[in-house]
Design a protein around this motif. Structure first.
Motif, PDB file in Angstrom:
ATOM      1  N   ASP A 215      26.861  52.188  50.816  1.00 44.62           N
ATOM      2  CA  ASP A 215      26.093  53.181  50.916  1.00 44.62           C
ATOM      3  C   ASP A 215      24.583  52.732  50.998  1.00 44.62           C
ATOM      4  O   ASP A 215      24.241  51.392  50.728  1.00 44.62           O
ATOM      5  CB  ASP A 215      26.000  54.199  49.659  1.00 44.62           C
TER       6      ASP A 215
ATOM      7  N   ASP B 268      30.192  60.729  49.332  1.00 45.47           N
ATOM      8  CA  ASP B 268      31.315  61.305  48.901  1.00 45.47           C
ATOM      9  C   ASP B 268      31.969  60.604  47.715  1.00 45.47           C
ATOM     10  O   ASP B 268      32.984  60.966  46.894  1.00 45.47           O
ATOM     11  CB  ASP B 268      32.351  61.229  49.784  1.00 45.47           C
ATOM     12  N   GLY B 269      31.251  59.242  47.458  1.00 48.88           N
ATOM     13  CA  GLY B 269      31.690  58.659  46.076  1.00 48.88           C
ATOM     14  C   GLY B 269      31.111  59.619  44.829  1.00 48.88           C
ATOM     15  O   GLY B 269      32.160  59.621  43.773  1.00 48.88           O
TER      16      GLY B 269
ATOM     17  N   ASP C  89      34.835  54.329  44.381  1.00 51.47           N
ATOM     18  CA  ASP C  89      33.908  54.401  45.553  1.00 51.47           C
ATOM     19  C   ASP C  89      32.394  54.270  45.072  1.00 51.47           C
ATOM     20  O   ASP C  89      32.039  54.591  44.046  1.00 51.47           O
ATOM     21  CB  ASP C  89      34.047  55.648  46.576  1.00 51.47           C
TER      22      ASP C  89
ATOM     23  N   ASP D 178      26.492  56.320  54.249  1.00 51.85           N
ATOM     24  CA  ASP D 178      27.739  55.866  53.812  1.00 51.85           C
ATOM     25  C   ASP D 178      28.382  55.386  54.758  1.00 51.85           C
ATOM     26  O   ASP D 178      28.952  55.736  55.628  1.00 51.85           O
ATOM     27  CB  ASP D 178      28.398  57.021  53.168  1.00 51.85           C
TER      28      ASP D 178
END
Ligand code: CA
Length: 246
Positions: A21, A194-195, A233, A36
């Motif tokens: 990221d 999205d982590g 993530d 990302d």
């Protein structure tokens, strides 16, 4: 101009060796970015940092000229430049083949902001205690949900939940989603990868944003909560508070 308070934070996920990221907080031009990256080895890192740098530099070099372009047009062109830059890097070094990146960007100008995104990094706005998701994920599971083939609960745990359908550096003509949103004193914006959103539910994100006294505190809390759940993530958040006119 509105007074803005902003903070950003990024941490590598438990299942990662590199943080793929990348984010940027440019308070000179009121440009806020989260990207990302994806690709083998450390190539995701190359893609996300290249895109972030290119968009920031494009907006930075254009802003003093003030050629009358709208914030939305400016962002869209910056995304296209960044896409071309990532593709050029791949052409110059074939080992980078397959790298790409999502990007979500917010460019604030007075009482309005332009939002651009590609992929599944998101923008939320908390206004008067209500959290709204302002972007739509470009993912396979989201398309299936929209078509009625998957429920939100099924999409969250689907093995293909990480498959994005659009990326900077991806194949074909780049499609950027652009919108203009109004900006009011008291608004709190969150840009994230999205982590964060694969680990925390929107209700949990909303609760954290409502209770944190400052953007810095909100960033710290969101990342800590994700880590405590053993988020696999990379997680990246940028939180922006809109103040009164200065
Ligand atoms: Ca990710």
């Amino acid at each position: 101009m509105r007074r803005l308070a902003v903070s950003g934070r990024s941490d590598v996920g438990l299942a990662r060796r590199h943080n793929e990221d990348c984010y940027d907080v440019d308070t000179t031009h009121n440009l806020f970015l989260v990207a990302d990256g994806m690709g083998g080895h450390s190539h995701g890192e190359v893609a996300s940092s290249t895109a972030v740098r290119e968009i920031r530099d494009y907006i930075g070099s254009y802003a003093p000229l003030d050629g009358g372009l709208s914030a939305a047009d400016l962002l869209e062109t910056a995304f296209r430049e960044a896409h071309d830059r990532v593709l050029r890097k791949i052409r110059e070094d074939r080992s980078l083949e397959g790298m790409g990146t999502t990007v979500v960007a917010l460019l604030v100008r007075g009482d309005a902001a332009a939002v651009a995104h590609v992929g599944d990094s998101r923008l939320y706005r908390l206004r008067e205690g209500e959290l709204s998701l302002l972007t739509e994920d470009h993912t396979w599971v989201h398309e299936q949900m929209t078509a009625g083939f998957l429920s939100a609960a099924q999409a969250r745990v689907h093995p293909l939940k990480n498959v994005v359908t659009r990326a900077l550096g991806g194949e074909g003509r780049l499609q950027v989603d652009i919108q203009e949103v109004d900006v009011a004193p008291g608004d709190r914006f969150l840009l994230c990868s999205d982590g964060l959103t694969t680990v925390l539910l929107d209700e949990e994100i909303g609760r954290c944003l409502r209770h944190a006294p400052s953007p810095e505190d909100a960033c710290h809390h969101l990342v800590r909560t994700t880590q405590r759940r053993s988020g696999p993530d990379d997680v990246t958040v940028v939180v922006l508070d809109v103040g009164p006119a200065s």
